[in-house]
Scaffold this motif. Structure first.
Motif, PDB file in Angstrom:
ATOM      1  N   ALA A 127      31.398  12.375 -40.495  1.00  0.00           N
ATOM      2  CA  ALA A 127      32.822  12.668 -40.582  1.00  0.00           C
ATOM      3  C   ALA A 127      33.151  13.996 -39.919  1.00  0.00           C
ATOM      4  CB  ALA A 127      33.260  12.680 -42.052  1.00  0.00           C
ATOM      5  N   ASP A 160      47.516  11.520 -40.330  1.00  0.00           N
ATOM      6  CA  ASP A 160      46.687  10.702 -39.441  1.00  0.00           C
ATOM      7  C   ASP A 160      45.295  11.299 -39.275  1.00  0.00           C
ATOM      8  OD1 ASP A 160      48.825   9.040 -39.116  1.00  0.00           O
ATOM      9  OD2 ASP A 160      49.456   9.914 -37.201  1.00  0.00           O
ATOM     10  N   LYS A 208      43.323  10.691 -42.445  1.00  0.00           N
ATOM     11  CA  LYS A 208      42.915   9.286 -42.547  1.00  0.00           C
ATOM     12  C   LYS A 208      41.698   9.004 -41.669  1.00  0.00           C
ATOM     13  CE  LYS A 208      47.287   7.050 -43.811  1.00  0.00           C
ATOM     14  NZ  LYS A 208      48.396   6.162 -43.346  1.00  0.00           N
ATOM     15  N   ALA A 209      41.706   9.552 -40.453  1.00  0.00           N
ATOM     16  CA  ALA A 209      40.554   9.365 -39.564  1.00  0.00           C
ATOM     17  C   ALA A 209      39.303   9.985 -40.165  1.00  0.00           C
ATOM     18  CB  ALA A 209      40.850   9.987 -38.200  1.00  0.00           C
ATOM     19  N   TYR A 210      39.445  11.178 -40.743  1.00  0.00           N
ATOM     20  CA  TYR A 210      38.306  11.843 -41.380  1.00  0.00           C
ATOM     21  C   TYR A 210      37.815  11.034 -42.581  1.00  0.00           C
ATOM     22  CZ  TYR A 210      35.616  15.405 -43.858  1.00  0.00           C
ATOM     23  OH  TYR A 210      34.617  16.083 -44.506  1.00  0.00           O
ATOM     24  N   ASN A 211      38.744  10.529 -43.367  1.00  0.00           N
ATOM     25  CA  ASN A 211      38.365   9.768 -44.562  1.00  0.00           C
ATOM     26  C   ASN A 211      37.664   8.467 -44.194  1.00  0.00           C
ATOM     27  OD1 ASN A 211      38.470   9.522 -47.501  1.00  0.00           O
ATOM     28  ND2 ASN A 211      39.873   7.829 -47.151  1.00  0.00           N
ATOM     29  N   ARG A 212      38.135   7.810 -43.125  1.00  0.00           N
ATOM     30  CA  ARG A 212      37.461   6.581 -42.681  1.00  0.00           C
ATOM     31  C   ARG A 212      36.023   6.867 -42.275  1.00  0.00           C
ATOM     32  NH1 ARG A 212      42.436   5.432 -40.143  1.00  0.00           N
ATOM     33  NH2 ARG A 212      41.642   6.301 -38.173  1.00  0.00           N
ATOM     34  N   ALA A 213      35.828   7.947 -41.531  1.00  0.00           N
ATOM     35  CA  ALA A 213      34.469   8.304 -41.112  1.00  0.00           C
ATOM     36  C   ALA A 213      33.611   8.696 -42.305  1.00  0.00           C
ATOM     37  CB  ALA A 213      34.522   9.454 -40.108  1.00  0.00           C
ATOM     38  N   LEU A 269      33.891   7.606 -45.486  1.00  0.00           N
ATOM     39  CA  LEU A 269      33.510   6.392 -46.209  1.00  0.00           C
ATOM     40  C   LEU A 269      32.483   5.591 -45.429  1.00  0.00           C
ATOM     41  CD1 LEU A 269      37.002   5.206 -47.514  1.00  0.00           C
ATOM     42  CD2 LEU A 269      35.163   6.243 -48.854  1.00  0.00           C
ATOM     43  N   ASP A 270      32.667   5.548 -44.117  1.00  0.00           N
ATOM     44  CA  ASP A 270      31.740   4.811 -43.267  1.00  0.00           C
ATOM     45  C   ASP A 270      30.338   5.411 -43.334  1.00  0.00           C
ATOM     46  OD1 ASP A 270      31.223   2.741 -41.362  1.00  0.00           O
ATOM     47  OD2 ASP A 270      31.047   4.301 -39.856  1.00  0.00           O
ATOM     48  N   ASP A 282      32.297  -0.001 -46.364  1.00  0.00           N
ATOM     49  CA  ASP A 282      33.140  -0.591 -45.310  1.00  0.00           C
ATOM     50  C   ASP A 282      34.592  -0.621 -45.757  1.00  0.00           C
ATOM     51  OD1 ASP A 282      31.084  -1.059 -43.549  1.00  0.00           O
ATOM     52  OD2 ASP A 282      30.556  -2.969 -44.470  1.00  0.00           O
TER      53      ASP A 282
END
Length: 582
Positions: free
Chosen positions: A441, A566, A569-574, A576-577, A582
């Motif tokens: 992240a 935004d 959100k991008a940081y949070n997606r990374a 969690l990934d 998923d």
């Protein structure tokens, strides 16, 4: 039939029960991979020196000097050919490449290149290269897991977990230490301890250990004699050894990077010539200090038993650092796990000799200090204090000695982390432009440009626009910021509803007040060339919800809007990934 099987696998791909079955299979295959790697090392060792890896010193000292000198050179030539023909970038690969693969490519690895890498490293070790065998085993085990995960079309989260399973099995099989293998995989490669990853990795670690014990017997990597701490007053000395281990570990790591930088500046030699040069270095050192060549487990064993004097311990400490740096820089193998254990044992043993001479009645033997030094030194180099502490515990089974290692490893790791780098592997990646210290992240923020996340829908008005036009645009876009541009299209300022004075809503002034009069001039901006990390830092420092994104510093054309939400959100997606969700 094939379609039915693939359909069933697709339905079960997220099922934990099938994940456990896969973990057992991957753990078993990785365990056999580790055994095969050791057998290949021994085969080359018999060819080069007439001795196996475990008896290399005893075999090499019987040979004439010219044999000791020329055999590693021959090995260097074979390694050079393997690197040139079969590895994409011509360099051996190890743990850092596995960390990079898991963090940035969801565990996808090139299996053919991994096999060539394993053969190359086994050849280097068999011919006496002063590197470690665990790094290549980790890489091979991870590649095995990645190969089957890709063939089964598993999800990225499951693939990363199975790569961790391979790593755990490889380390467990190498050291006959299942707990340490599991924690190493979680601590260094996977990067988290979530239950959905922890459970299958434990199963794989146990599977690898069982395979190792069936074929190699239930023997630890080192034969440690019974150890006993003479007095609790020794714990300050163990703390001091931890500090010295941090200094030694920094010297060890930096020596490798110094040697690597030196090789890059030698333009007169082609890349294929460096492994044979590394072989020359090994041959010369083997004549005078045979203990430092190869994996070094024989020398480590002797240090743990207190068999070496102070002078020899210091010579082996410095010799191993120098030769490992030269071999790694020459691409004559890779891997720092075994050299770190060896070097730490020599440093700890030397410290124990000095301490015993100063306080003979209150000091344990040099063997205790060798064990503590080994754990502290390796924890700093690997960035894995938990794993090294557990390796020591599984080797000794002694709680008191393990407590001493905990004190020294904690201090050593902390000093190395803040004074130099979290680990050798992360420093390697950092030198390649990949900053993974805080995980995937954080790397996303550091490596992704603002253009990847910015919004491209926004409104602009000229400086001459009336207050009526300004209000109309703000209402049409639902608030936010309105970009005010000059006659060249460059950003001149911004306007939001909060910037409008009370008079701005007076209909009589609709065409009298201009945008240039009420705009906020010289606003905080971000540029297209900046990273998300810079953008997030600017957003948090200014307290703005969004910032204009400009093309460059000269033209200052508005090309988008960077929104705080935004970026998060991008940081949070990374995030969690990276944790396998998923």
């Amino acid at each position: 039939m094939r379609a039915a099987i693939m359909g069933m696998l697709g339905r079960l791909r997220y099922d934990h029960s099938i994940l456990f079955v896969l973990a057992i299979g991957i753990g078993t295959l990785a365990g056999y991979g580790a055994i095969g790697f050791r057998l290949l090392i021994n085969a080359w060792g018999y060819l080069a020196f007439g001795a196996s890896e475990e008896q290399l010193i005893a075999g090499i000292i019987r040979l004439p000097w010219w044999h000791m000198l020329l055999a590693p050179v021959a090995g260097g030539i074979v390694v050079a050919l393997l690197l040139k023909w079969f590895l994409p970038d011509g360099r051996p690969q190890g743990v850092s490449e596995v960390v990079e693969s898991v963090a940035l490519r969801d565990g996808r690895m090139d299996f053919r290149a991994a096999l060539a890498n394993a053969v190359s490293n086994a050849t280097a070790l068999g011919f006496g290269s002063s590197v470690g065998r665990e790094g290549p085993v980790v890489h091979l085990a991870a590649a095995i897991a990645s190969f089957f995960s890709q063939r089964l079309h598993l999800s990225p989260a499951v693939m990363r977990t199975l790569v961790g399973c391979g790593v755990a099995s490889g380390v467990a099989a190498s050291f006959n230490a299942p707990i340490a293998g599991v924690i190493f995989a979680l601590e260094v490669v996977v990067g988290h301890y979530a239950l959905h990853a922890f459970a299958p990795i434990v199963v794989a670690g146990v599977a690898g250990t069982i395979v190792s014990r069936i074929h190699l017997g239930n023997f630890p990597a080192f034969t440690v004699p019974p150890l006993e701490i003479a007095s609790l007053w020794e714990f300050p000395a163990f703390g001091l050894l931890g500090v010295l281990s941090a200094v030694g570990a920094i010297l060890f790591m930096q020596s490798i990077f110094w040697a690597t930088d030196l090789r890059r500046h030698i333009s007169s030699l082609p890349d294929w010539a460096f492994p044979p040069v590394g072989g020359v270095c090994v041959g010369i050192v083997a004549i005078w200090l045979p203990e430092v060549i190869g994996v070094g487990y024989e020398g480590t064993d002797s240090a743990l038993k207190g068999s070496y004097g102070f002078g020899l311990l210091i010579a082996l400490f410095l010799g191993k650092i120098a030769l490992t740096a030269l071999c790694t820089a020459a691409r004559f193998g890779t891997g720092v796990f075994s050299p770190a254990l060896f070097t730490g044992a020599m440093l700890g043993g030397a410290f124990g000799v000095v301490t015993a001479s100063m306080f003979p009645d209150f000091t344990s033997g040099p063997g205790v200090y060798a064990v503590v030094g080994m754990g502290a030194f390796a924890s700093s180099v690997l960035g894995a204090p938990m794993s090294t502490i557990l390796i020591v515990f599984e080797l000794t089974g002694d709680y008191e000695v393990t407590m001493a290692v905990m004190v020294a490893a904690a201090l050593s790791s902390m000093i190395t982390h803040f004074a130099y780098a979290p680990s050798f592997f992360l420093r390697q990646l950092e030198r390649r432009g990949l900053n993974l210290e805080s995980g995937k992240a954080s790397h996303l923020l550091k490596s992704t440009g603002t253009k990847a996340v910015m919004r491209t829908i926004f409104s602009t008005v000229p400086k001459s626009a009336s207050i009526f036009e300004v209000r109309r645009h703000l209402v049409a876009q639902g608030g936010g910021k309105l970009m005010v541009v000059d006659e060249n299209g460059a950003l001149a300022g911004i306007i939001s509803f909060a910037d409008l004075p009370e008079e701005a809503f007076d209909p009589d002034l609709n065409h009298l007040v201009r945008a240039a009069e009420i705009m906020r001039a010289n606003p905080a901006v971000i540029y297209a060339s900046d990273t998300l990390e810079s953008g997030l830092r600017m957003l948090e420092r200014t307290g703005e919800h969004d910032l204009p994104v400009l093309s460059d510093t000269s033209s200052r054309l508005v090309i988008g809007i960077l929104n705080h939400e935004d970026v998060l959100k991008a940081y949070n997606r990374a995030l969690l990934d990276s944790q396998g969700k998923d």
